[in-house]
Design a protein around this motif. Structure first.
Motif, PDB file in Angstrom:
ATOM      1  N   ALA A 181     -20.793 -33.762  62.718  1.00  0.00           N
ATOM      2  CA  ALA A 181     -20.662 -32.339  62.407  1.00  0.00           C
ATOM      3  C   ALA A 181     -20.541 -31.509  63.682  1.00  0.00           C
ATOM      4  CB  ALA A 181     -21.858 -31.867  61.579  1.00  0.00           C
ATOM      5  N   GLY A 182     -21.132 -31.981  64.751  1.00  0.00           N
ATOM      6  CA  GLY A 182     -21.158 -31.193  65.981  1.00  0.00           C
ATOM      7  C   GLY A 182     -20.001 -31.453  66.914  1.00  0.00           C
TER       8      GLY A 182
ATOM      9  N   ARG B 143     -21.670 -22.495  60.487  1.00  0.00           N
ATOM     10  CA  ARG B 143     -20.222 -22.762  60.616  1.00  0.00           C
ATOM     11  C   ARG B 143     -19.680 -23.406  59.345  1.00  0.00           C
ATOM     12  NH1 ARG B 143     -17.712 -22.750  65.708  1.00  0.00           N
ATOM     13  NH2 ARG B 143     -16.248 -24.389  65.143  1.00  0.00           N
TER      14      ARG B 143
ATOM     15  N   ASP C 258     -29.153 -28.162  61.426  1.00  0.00           N
ATOM     16  CA  ASP C 258     -28.891 -27.360  62.622  1.00  0.00           C
ATOM     17  C   ASP C 258     -28.379 -26.004  62.142  1.00  0.00           C
ATOM     18  OD1 ASP C 258     -27.321 -26.071  64.607  1.00  0.00           O
ATOM     19  OD2 ASP C 258     -27.284 -27.932  65.768  1.00  0.00           O
TER      20      ASP C 258
ATOM     21  N   GLN D 105     -32.397 -38.406  60.600  1.00  0.00           N
ATOM     22  CA  GLN D 105     -31.142 -38.339  59.869  1.00  0.00           C
ATOM     23  C   GLN D 105     -31.319 -38.738  58.416  1.00  0.00           C
ATOM     24  OE1 GLN D 105     -27.877 -40.408  61.491  1.00  0.00           O
ATOM     25  NE2 GLN D 105     -27.749 -39.132  63.287  1.00  0.00           N
TER      26      GLN D 105
ATOM     27  N   ARG E 157     -16.159 -28.995  65.036  1.00  0.00           N
ATOM     28  CA  ARG E 157     -17.498 -28.558  64.619  1.00  0.00           C
ATOM     29  C   ARG E 157     -17.438 -27.939  63.226  1.00  0.00           C
ATOM     30  NH1 ARG E 157     -20.048 -24.821  68.107  1.00  0.00           N
ATOM     31  NH2 ARG E 157     -22.054 -25.749  67.590  1.00  0.00           N
TER      32      ARG E 157
ATOM     33  N   LEU F  46     -24.696 -25.128  63.088  1.00  0.00           N
ATOM     34  CA  LEU F  46     -23.691 -25.931  62.386  1.00  0.00           C
ATOM     35  C   LEU F  46     -23.656 -25.573  60.904  1.00  0.00           C
ATOM     36  CD1 LEU F  46     -24.107 -29.470  63.998  1.00  0.00           C
ATOM     37  CD2 LEU F  46     -22.163 -27.907  64.197  1.00  0.00           C
TER      38      LEU F  46
ATOM     39  N   GLY G 201     -25.580 -34.760  62.322  1.00  0.00           N
ATOM     40  CA  GLY G 201     -25.345 -33.806  63.401  1.00  0.00           C
ATOM     41  C   GLY G 201     -24.312 -34.290  64.396  1.00  0.00           C
ATOM     42  N   ASP G 202     -24.145 -35.609  64.533  1.00  0.00           N
ATOM     43  CA  ASP G 202     -23.191 -36.144  65.512  1.00  0.00           C
ATOM     44  C   ASP G 202     -21.757 -35.781  65.152  1.00  0.00           C
ATOM     45  OD1 ASP G 202     -25.207 -37.171  66.951  1.00  0.00           O
ATOM     46  OD2 ASP G 202     -25.025 -39.223  66.196  1.00  0.00           O
TER      47      ASP G 202
END
Lengths: 110, 332
Positions: B175-176, A99, A93, A84, B196, A96, B172-173
């Motif tokens: 954002a996902g 999106r 990702d 991170q 998301r 993501l 990612g946490d």
């Protein structure tokens, strides 16, 4: 050729230096070369400068590994997740990111 | 090269940010002709902001507050596209835009209730195009705003959490997942639901409740109990609320007993609306609390939503930080 040296009792300072050398043979060869250069008229400054450059070259080559090791230790101690903290384009990702970009397209359209 | 300028015009403060600097200016604007004699003082000591908008002179920020009580903090600063908002934009630009910059992309926000085509058009009409910013004591800046990009206000705080300084996706946490954002401002509270990273309009809303309402109630109690007449000086009340103490006749008085019930009541109102939008928020990854009032309210909101997160750093800058990061992702 491997050079061996025999130290006298009065050479405690040389022994300290000698013990600290990881490549003892190379260290003694370099010392002898430096002595010969001095005897042949090279200035002390030039000899020391070359020695420092040679030593730093070795240290600098090790620097990335030293830094990476220190960062790994620090992150392990603090239980952080390097993935991170070390963001790079490849780390996103892709789904993501797509999106997000689609959302920004909507927000940013004129 | 186009420079990205992020700006967040709030009722309390206007925040601006570029990749190199940031500024915060009280959102107070007064006509300079009413306090003309002050212009020489400003030119001499460099304090205060005096500038020209559409050929009219204005004072902005603290100078307007001190010198122009009647004209200072009016709702005009929240009217999208008003000349007062343009004065705030010029004040920020005169702080942050370099004199050598020609082209700018502006990223800014609108409250959820105003996030519609009409308000966006008003905002663009005010910001887009050629500008000449003349501010006393500073070099004149001439630049072209080639694009105005608008996001729902609280989205900025999410962008600040999930994007790094260059606009790359790092969290990612959050954002996902599905995330609820509560942005407590001075006059309004915005609720934004994001799934998301996509804005969900049906789970988003604004209410006209904010920190000012609580501060007014505290001011009333301070007047009744300690004869402090601060009804028109909410910045003083705000400081007293933060300190839970204020000097009365030179002696510090603990006012936690006055303040805490009002903060709790404000938190109840804010949570009540959140419940109608998100229920118990069990399906949300987190409830993100942001805005100038978030630090005071966090402990109360957390009682209702245990997975409440506050934004790091100064929460007042969270939205504008996110606007900038989104802009940098897009425009570099």
């Amino acid at each position: 050729m491997i050079i061996h040296v025999r130290l006298r009792d009065s050479d405690a300072d040389i022994e300290t230096w000698y013990t600290a050398q990881t490549d003892k043979s190379k260290a003694v060869r370099d010392a002898i070369r430096a002595y010969v250069r001095l005897q042949n008229g090279a200035s002390q400054e030039a000899v020391i400068k070359d020695a420092v450059i040679a030593a730093m070259g070795g240290e600098l080559a090790r620097l990335p590994n030293l830094v990476a090791g220190a960062v790994r230790d620090a992150l392990a101690n603090y239980q952080l997740r390097p993935a991170q903290e070390q963001a790079a384009p490849g780390d996103e990702d892709p789904e993501l990111a797509a999106r997000l970009d689609a959302q920004l397209d909507e927000f940013f359209k004129d | 090269m186009t420079e990205t300028l992020a700006i967040d015009i709030g009722y309390g403060y206007t925040k601006g940010m570029t990749g190199k600097a940031q500024t915060l200016i009280p959102s107070m604007v007064g006509p300079a002709e009413a306090i003309r004699f002050e212009s020489d003082v400003i030119a001499e000591n460099g304090k205060g902001i005096a500038l020209e908008v559409n050929g009219r002179a204005f004072f902005v920020g603290e100078q307007a507050e001190v010198q122009s009580a009647s004209a200072s903090q009016t709702l005009d600063v929240t009217r999208t596209g008003s000349i007062e908002q343009k004065a705030l934009f010029y004040a920020v630009a005169s702080d942050l835009v370099r004199t050598t910059t020609d082209d700018i992309a502006v990223v800014t926000g609108l409250p959820v209730l105003d996030f519609d085509d009409r308000h966006k058009a008003d905002l663009r009409a005010m910001l887009q195009g050629e500008h000449t910013v003349r501010r006393t004591g500073k070099h004149t800046r001439c630049f072209n705003v080639e694009g105005v990009h608008v996001v729902p206000q609280a989205m900025g705080s999410l962008f600040a959490l999930v994007l790094d300084k260059r606009g790359k996706l790092i969290d990612g946490d959050l954002a996902g997942g599905r995330v609820g954002i509560i942005d407590v401002g001075t006059l309004t509270t915005n609720y934004v639901l994001v799934d998301r990273l996509r804005y969900v309009e049906t789970g988003s809303d604004s209410i006209t409740t904010g920190m000012a309402e609580m501060l007014q109630k505290v001011a009333k109690d301070l007047k009744r109990e300690h004869d402090l007449d601060w009804g028109l000086q909410l910045s003083k009340v705000d400081q007293a609320v933060r300190d839970r103490s204020t000097p009365v006749k030179g002696v510090p008085v603990n006012i936690a007993g006055i303040v805490n019930p009002h903060i709790e009541a404000l938190a109840d109102t804010i949570v009540s609306r959140a419940r109608t939008l998100w229920g118990g928020a069990a399906d949300l990854m987190a409830v993100v609390l942001t805005g100038g009032g978030s630090l005071e309210l966090a402990s109360y909101i957390r009682k209702a939503y245990t997975h409440t997160r506050t934004v790091g750093g100064d929460p007042q800058f969270a939205n504008v930080t996110g606007y900038l990061r989104a802009g940098l992702r897009r425009f570099g």
